[in-house]
Every structure is written in structure tokens, then in C-alpha cells.
Design an enzyme around this catalytic site. Structure first.
Site, PDB file in Angstrom:
ATOM      1  N   ASP A 274       0.813  -1.203   0.000  1.00  0.00           N
ATOM      2  CA  ASP A 274       0.000   0.000   0.000  1.00  0.00           C
ATOM      3  C   ASP A 274       0.857   1.269   0.000  1.00  0.00           C
ATOM      4  O   ASP A 274       0.382   2.347  -0.326  1.00  0.00           O
ATOM      5  CB  ASP A 274      -0.925   0.005   1.227  1.00  0.00           C
ATOM      6  CG  ASP A 274      -1.907   1.146   1.142  1.00  0.00           C
ATOM      7  OD1 ASP A 274      -2.656   1.179   0.152  1.00  0.00           O
ATOM      8  OD2 ASP A 274      -1.891   2.020   2.029  1.00  0.00           O
ATOM      9  N   GLY A 409      -3.800   6.122  -2.118  1.00  0.00           N
ATOM     10  CA  GLY A 409      -3.521   5.570  -3.443  1.00  0.00           C
ATOM     11  C   GLY A 409      -4.757   5.390  -4.301  1.00  0.00           C
ATOM     12  O   GLY A 409      -4.802   5.821  -5.458  1.00  0.00           O
TER      13      GLY A 409
END
Ligand code: SF4
Length: 510
Positions: A274, A409
Site C-alpha cells: 500500500d 492511493g
């Protein structure tokens, strides 16, 4: 004279107050005009201390100036002693009192008080808060500490923690625990939490841990010379620095005790998938030199960011800052002028700022997210929860601090792909910033006629190119715009077309 709206540091007597307030059993008699008691609020409101700082102000007024201001000082000094019965007293002048030259040190010495009286000479028109704290602590140590027999067990002093210090409370708890794990007891932690009597026992320690060079380096040097105590050079901010600090402490103490780093999550968090989108994020770092320099290494080596700008406001640390900036191939920004900082940030077009509360305001104006990493700070950076920035728990805290202001993200992706979405559009900003309703998406204006000529030295964007530019996510658009304009000017192009935009992109990608 210098026109100033914001200052990064207060006058040096505020630094002296930070030392006095950090300690117990010490009183500060400050020759100062009526009104200077404003500084009390820094401690009672921003740091939320539950008692007034141990400071007696003479608070002279205009009508006193024709009379005996020196007498006023003597009375204040005697009253302070009678009322508070401190173990030691420090005396000094604020900026205005410096001008009337009453010599508080000399006056107090002639009064025959039964406790040590330490005079402070703080040049208010040349130096600032950090110097004031460093110098005050040094004078206290110089007056009270001296060589002693070493403690039987290996002990150290922790130097530099003050009142109103950025996360000093929790940093000291974290480092005390770390030292304890290494089998090292803390002899005296000063100034934070120490009494003048504690200061007299500092010579017992085997070495010193200097956590905040800004406020403890002069004392550390003095103790090295007079008591033969070496002191640590590494400031344990970030995982790498914490490990280096542990090694340094091992060398100084001979400790071989293992360290439990089970609680360190930052290293895995930064490696987990991540965090990939964090790689190469351009950050601008500004603050006090110690925090800015430590955070530059954390940003580059532990977060994978690209450091696009680096600087500090305290000139005392210009030399190490320059050396580090060289390593980053950057020109360091050493200034206490926030307008200069704002210009530098605008020019660097970073995706995030790591700075002080001033940079937060700058970031707000420029639409750039900001994480706070250094003083000066607002009240919310004296949090109720445990929030060190040093040691392994500090590394965890920093990871969260640096990630929070950024667009996540997935959202970054959505913003990129669905620019026209009513919710995930540029104008609405990241979902976790502010609670405002999304601004209505404006209808595209009818294309106006293309401008014919550009004024000398400027480039104009043709409408197609402007539209193409909007396809670039907003957090990097500023940089793309600037790069394209620089490229165009370099090529002698005055009108930027879609082709110019892509040529510039290719040029900078090389
Ligand atoms: S003496 Fe200094 S700190 Fe106090 S009000 Fe005047 S300028 Fe400000």
C-alpha cells in the site's frame, strides 16, 4: 528595521522562560515592561500547563521610567524570593529593559539573597528564543554543576528537553525507556523536570544524551570539558537514526543488552504494498535544523520520498544544514523570513510540505498538504495522547503523520481517471481534507479566441494545451505547468501547444 508579520522564534527571554518553566524550584525575575506577561499564555494555553510559569515580571510602566526602575527590580526580586523560596534564581532583562540598562545581574548580586543568583545576558536584538534557552541552561549548569565521583552503575543525563518543546514530553519518556532497556539509568533529565539541586548532581553521570542540540548543546560541551562527560551526537528520530543512536550509546556505556523492537511497525508499513504510491513523492522540508535534518533522512531513506527542498530558520545550525543539503544535492534555505520560504515552496512545487505551523498556512494558500514536524506549533501539536517522534514508537508516529495529509492511493487513481466525477474531482480536493460539500462542477466556458501574441518574456497556453494539462492530477499539475513553461522559454517558444506539453514531458523524463 525589518517588516515582519510572522516570526519562527520569540525573543531570547522566552527561551529563558522555557528553561525556567521546565524546571522545578527555580525562579526567574524578568525586568520587563507591563504587558510582557503575554508570554505566560504560551505555557498555560498552548502547552496547557496547570500553573503559572515561575516568572516574576517587574512590569514597569511609562511613568516609572523617570523614577527608580532599578529599585523596582530589587523589590520584585525580594518579593519573589520571599513568596516562592526557590532553590535558585535567574535574573535577566527583556528587549525593552535591555535598553534602560539597569543591570539586573549586578543588582541581584548585591542583595545578598541566600540562594544562588544566576545572571543572564541575552542580546534581544541579535539573538532569538533557541539561543535564549541554550544560553540559560548553560549558565545554570555552569553555576551549579561540577566534577563528581561517577555513579556506581552506568548512568547518563538527558539534556535539552524544555517547556514548549515539540514533543519533548514523550520523546524523553521514549528515550528513557530505551536507555533502561540498555541497562542505563537516567541520572538527571534537564532542564525538563530537574531542580537546581538535581543540576548540582549532574557530574555523577558517565555520559550525556543530547536530544535537542538547539537547547542543550552549550551545556553538553561545558560538561564535556569540566566533568569529562562525552555526549551523543545522533538525534534518534527515525528508525535508522534510532539504531545508530543505540550503537552510539553502546559504545559510550559498554552495554550489550538486547533491544526489543517488536513494537516497531514503521518498517513493515513502509514496505507493504500500500505504500508503493508514496515512492518518489516530492517533499519540501523546513523547520528547526535538528528536526528538518532528521526528517530529510527519514523522508529519503525510510519513506522513499524525494526531498525537493530543505532548510531551517535557526542560523546557529547553518553549517551542519549546509553539509546535509550538499549530500541531497540541494541548495539549503537558511532564513527566518517566511516569505522567502513561501517563494521557495512555490518554486519547488512539492506534493507535500513537512514544516512548522507557518508552512501549514503556506500550504493552505498554495493548496499543498502539510505535515507538522517542528516548532513553532499550534496547540494541537501538544496532544493529550502519547506522541513521541523519537525512538521506535516515534518512527511509528512519524509514519502516520507523513501519510495522513496525502491523498490515498486509490483516491489518487480515482481522481486521475474520473476527473468529471461529482465527488472525486479536482475542485472537491481529497476526501479527508475539510468537510465542505463538493463545489459544483462549472460548465466549461466557451472557447475564447486564441491570444495572438504573448507579452515579452511570457508564454501563453493555448486552450487545447490548457485542457490537456488538466488531465494531469492536481498534486503534480503545478510542477508540470512550471516545467513546460521553463522548457518553452528555453526553446524560445511563446505559445504552448499540446505538442509543446508532450515535448517538455519527454525532455524532463530523460
Ligand atoms: S519587551 Fe520585547 S517581548 Fe516584550 S513587548 Fe517589548 S518587544 Fe515584545
Amino acid at each position: 528595521m525589518k517588516l515582519t508579520v510572522w516570526t519562527y522564534e520569540g525573543p531570547p527571554h522566552v527561551g529563558a522562560m522555557r528553561v525556567a518553566t521546565a524546571m522545578k524550584g527555580l525562579h526567574y525575575v524578568l525586568h520587563a515592561p507591563q504587558g510582557d506577561t503575554y508570554a505566560d499564555l504560551l505555557f498555560t494555553m498552548i502547552e496547557r500547563r496547570d500553573h503559572r510559569p515561575p516568572v516574576t515580571y517587574t512590569t514597569f510602566q511609562a511613568r516609572d521610567l523617570g523614577a527608580d526602575t532599578a529599585g523596582l527590580f530589587r523589590t520584585a526580586c525580594q518579593d519573589a524570593y520571599d513568596r516562592f523560596k526557590p532553590e535558585a534564581i535567574i535574573v535577566g532583562a527583556s528587549c525593552t529593559a535591555e535598553l534602560i540598562q539597569d543591570d539586573p545581574g549586578g543588582l541581584a548580586e548585591t542583595m545578598g539573597l541566600p540562594v544562588p543568583v544566576i545572571a543572564l545576558e541575552l542580546p534581544s536584538y541579535q539573538r532569538k528564543e533557541g539561543f535564549g534557552a541554550d544560553e540559560t541552561f548553560y549558565q545554570i549548569v555552569r553555576a551549579l554543576a561540577g566534577p563528581m565521583e561517577r555513579s556506581e552503575r552506568v548512568t547518563c543525563n538527558i539534556l535539552g528537553g524544555t517547556a514548549l518543546g515539540f514533543r519533548h514530553r514523550d520523546d524523553i519518556a521514549e528515550i528513557t525507556n530505551l536507555l533502561y532497556e540498555l541497562g542505563i539509568e537516567v541520572n538527571v533529565c534537564a532542564p525538563l523536570g530537574a531542580t537546581p539541586t538535581d543540576i548540582t548532581k549532574m557530574g555523577r553521570a558517565h555520559f550525556n544524551v543530547l536530544l535537542y542540540p538547539e537547547t542543550g548543546e552549550a551545556a553538553a560541551r561545558h560538561l564535556e570539558t569540566t566533568c569529562g562527560q562525552p555526549y551523543t551526537r545522533v538525534v534518534p528520530i527515525g528508525t535508522g537514526a534510532t539504531r545508530a543512536f543505540i550503537e552510539e550509546v553502546r559504545t559510550l556505556s559498554g552495554s550489550t543488552a538486547p533491544i526489543d523492537d517488536q513494537g516497531l511497525r514503521q518498517t513493515w508499513w513502509t514496505r507493504s504494498v500500500d505504500s508503493i504510491y508514496l515512492t518518489g513523492k516530492r517533499v519540501f522540508i523546513f523547520g528547526d535544523a535538528t528536526h528538518a535534518m532528521a526528517m530529510a533522512k527519514v523522508a529519503r531513506d525510510e519513506m522513499g520520498f524525494e526531498v525537493a527542498g530543505l532548510g531551517c530558520y535557526n542560523r546557529e545550525f547553518a553549517r551542519p544544514m549546509r553539509a546535509l543539503a550538499k549530500e541531497f544535492e540541494l541548495e539549503p534555505l537558511i532564513t527566518d523570513d517566511y516569505l522567502e520560504v513561501e517563494r521557495a515552496i512555490e518554486a519547488a512545487q512539492p506534493e507535500m510540505i513537512m514544516g512548522t505551523q507557518m508552512e501549514r498556512h503556506i500550504g493552505k494558500r498554495l493548496g499543498i498538504p502539510c505535515a507538522v514536524i517542528s516548532s513553532p506549533v499550534h496547540v494541537q501539536d501538544f496532544p493529550a495522547r502519547y506522541s513521541p517522534v523519537m525512538g521506535f514508537e516515534g518512527a511509528n508516529v512519524l509514519f502516520d503523520t507523513l501519510v495522513h495529509p496525502l491523498v490515498m492511493g486509490l483516491e489518487e487513481h480515482l481522481l486521475h481517471m474520473f476527473r468529471e466525477d461529482f465527488e472525486f474531482n479536482d475542485a472537491a480536493g481529497p476526501s479527508h481534507h475539510g468537510g465542505h460539500a463538493p463545489k459544483p462542477v462549472e460548465k466549461a466556458p466557451a472557447p475564447a479566441a486564441e491570444p495572438e501574441t504573448a507579452p515579452a518574456g511570457e508564454v501563453v497556453w493555448l486552450h487545447d494545451a490548457e485542457r490537456e494539462l488538466k488531465k494531469i492530477p492536481f498534486f503534480v499539475r503545478g510542477k508540470a505547468r512550471r516545467n513546460t513553461e521553463t522548457f518553452a522559454m528555453g526553446q524560445g517558444i511563446t505559445e504552448i501547444s499540446v505538442d509543446t506539453l508532450y515535448e517538455a514531458k519527454a525532455h524532463y523524463a530523460r
